[in-house]
Design an enzyme around this catalytic site. Sequence first.
Site, short mmCIF file in Angstrom:
data_model
loop_
_atom_site.label_atom_id
_atom_site.label_comp_id
_atom_site.label_asym_id
_atom_site.label_seq_id
_atom_site.Cartn_x
_atom_site.Cartn_y
_atom_site.Cartn_z
N ASP A 72 -15.40 47.42 -68.32
CA ASP A 72 -16.48 48.15 -67.65
C ASP A 72 -17.78 48.09 -68.43
O ASP A 72 -18.76 48.74 -68.06
CB ASP A 72 -16.08 49.60 -67.35
CG ASP A 72 -15.90 50.44 -68.59
OD1 ASP A 72 -15.45 49.90 -69.62
OD2 ASP A 72 -16.22 51.65 -68.54
N ASP A 98 -19.01 49.12 -71.29
CA ASP A 98 -19.67 50.21 -72.00
C ASP A 98 -19.43 50.13 -73.51
O ASP A 98 -20.02 50.89 -74.28
CB ASP A 98 -19.27 51.58 -71.45
CG ASP A 98 -17.79 51.91 -71.61
OD1 ASP A 98 -17.02 51.03 -72.04
OD2 ASP A 98 -17.41 53.05 -71.29
N SER A 131 -11.42 51.31 -68.32
CA SER A 131 -11.94 50.76 -69.57
C SER A 131 -11.05 49.62 -70.06
O SER A 131 -10.86 48.64 -69.36
CB SER A 131 -12.08 51.87 -70.61
OG SER A 131 -12.72 51.40 -71.77
N ASP A 167 -16.01 45.07 -73.07
CA ASP A 167 -14.77 45.46 -72.39
C ASP A 167 -14.97 45.42 -70.87
O ASP A 167 -16.09 45.17 -70.40
CB ASP A 167 -14.29 46.82 -72.89
CG ASP A 167 -15.22 47.97 -72.54
OD1 ASP A 167 -16.39 47.72 -72.18
OD2 ASP A 167 -14.79 49.14 -72.63
#
Length: 571
Positions: free
Chosen positions: A311, A313, A147, A309
């Site tokens: 990734d 999500d 993340s 961000d």
Amino acid sequence: MTYGAVEAAYRGWLTDEGVDEATKAELRALEGQEKEIEDRFYRELEFGTGGLRGVIGAGTNRMNRYTVGRATQGFAQYVRSLAGDGGSVAIAYDSRRMSPEFALEAALVLAGNGVKAYVFESLRPTPELSFAVRHLGATGGIVVTASHNPPEYNGYKVYGSDGGQLVPDAAERVMAEIASVDLFRDVVRAERAAAEAAGLLVWLGTSVDEAYVRAVVGASPNPGLAREAAADGVTLSVVYTPLHGSGNVPVRAALAAAGFDDVTVVPEQELPDAEFSTVKSPNPEERDAFALAIALAERTGAELLLGTDPDCDRVGAVVKDAGGAYVVLTGNQTGAILCEYLLESLTVRGAMPPKPVVIKTIVTSELGAAVARHYGAEVLNTLTGFKYIGEKMTAFEKTGEYSFVFGYEESYGYLAGTYARDKDAVVASLLTAEAALYYKRQGLTLYDVLQRLYERHGYYLEGLQSRTLKGKDGLEKMRGLMDAWRAGAPASIAGLNVARRFDYLEDVHGLPLENVLKYELEDGSWFCLRPSGTEPKIKMYFAVRGADEAGARSKLEALTADVMARVDAAI
């Protein structure tokens, strides 16, 4: 673990034939560095309910091909227990160091155990992995990401057949399987060419991407909004930054598919970069991450800024305030605005589903809950972690008890639509752009909408503080802090009596047990102490409600100061 045991583990890696020479060379370079050796070997990298996350490097308490292989061997055994034919697992990864290598390692271990691995050929967002599990009918999923952690970190999350991260019962079964696996002796890997030839390693192309974007656009409560507005001469200018991560292609594809044509990407942050070289942290919660985007917007006059961000999500949004200055919305503020947009749109169109529900977490603002109830929607709370929201979505899909409309967390994670079971910055980016355009047609900015919500429901204000406590000593300090609050919590805070205490290690409203403490004060304010499950931090959440901003801010400052003084004294 004693240092003698740590030393033995360290020497074991240096002499084991199963360890490659490059790893041994890295370990030899640590000779004499007792603190570093202890941190790498004092424990095994914990596979929690969200999977693995840690610093990349050699050692049992690090992310490396051996810890990834062991985790995957355990997960493969779990998958085979669910699917007699071996089952299948979808795998995605982001732009971090070693992400492609860890994804391939996981795929080859799965293949070695007779489990088919569907692997994206390049980086993809975490929510697309959730979608892909459902779309492909896979038994499970893996995504390699850390993340918004610093560049030296990577991580590994596992998903169930519904596309959601594993909830505690399933995670405990996986952990039991992993515990039975010897790091070097029990991991079974296939050769890449043999796995591909046997159909156990399948590379995913663009067909899943296209289906995913269609699903994202299909979650809109106002199909065709951007094109209808354009026909009336109303458009929206957007600046977007993927912060060097996996959002660049899918976010732009979804916005374009929905008719948003005036989108400018921050060029310095457009391409993947494992070092995240233009930011201190690739975290859309922080204004610093938007520095380049704001500079670009000031030159172009953009009305909305979006940042995802690594990734993809979580998404942050920046809008103009009443004076024309760019302000970063909090996750709670964006969540309340999206809740208003979705529910107002569905109401106006007469498209509200039966028994609508909005799901949030126990540390998320009550403003969104007030918005939801205003439109007649039920509000449910879960523990922190989108897996719990996904779990309820799957349950309601089976029982029909509620119709899911929106789920969100204060930490910038949102989902509308039922195509996935994880927070999705792609759909949230689209919905935020739609909301900005929807209200622009009414002569309002998103900042205006937020003020209108405050006028209607009260001025809700939230805060978040954290303390980073790394390594073995840090874990012990966190345990000691939580133990101290359990044993001797004050009767009053900031001049207000504590009305109720919730200890989530005990049964609270039937929620799973978790190391969280929440305190409600006599005026409805609350605060919460929660060790992070993904970072070496303990987090303190604060929430107040006032008649106006000044009153709410005064309350928040007093509450935060009192609690943090007690926290800092204990650590």
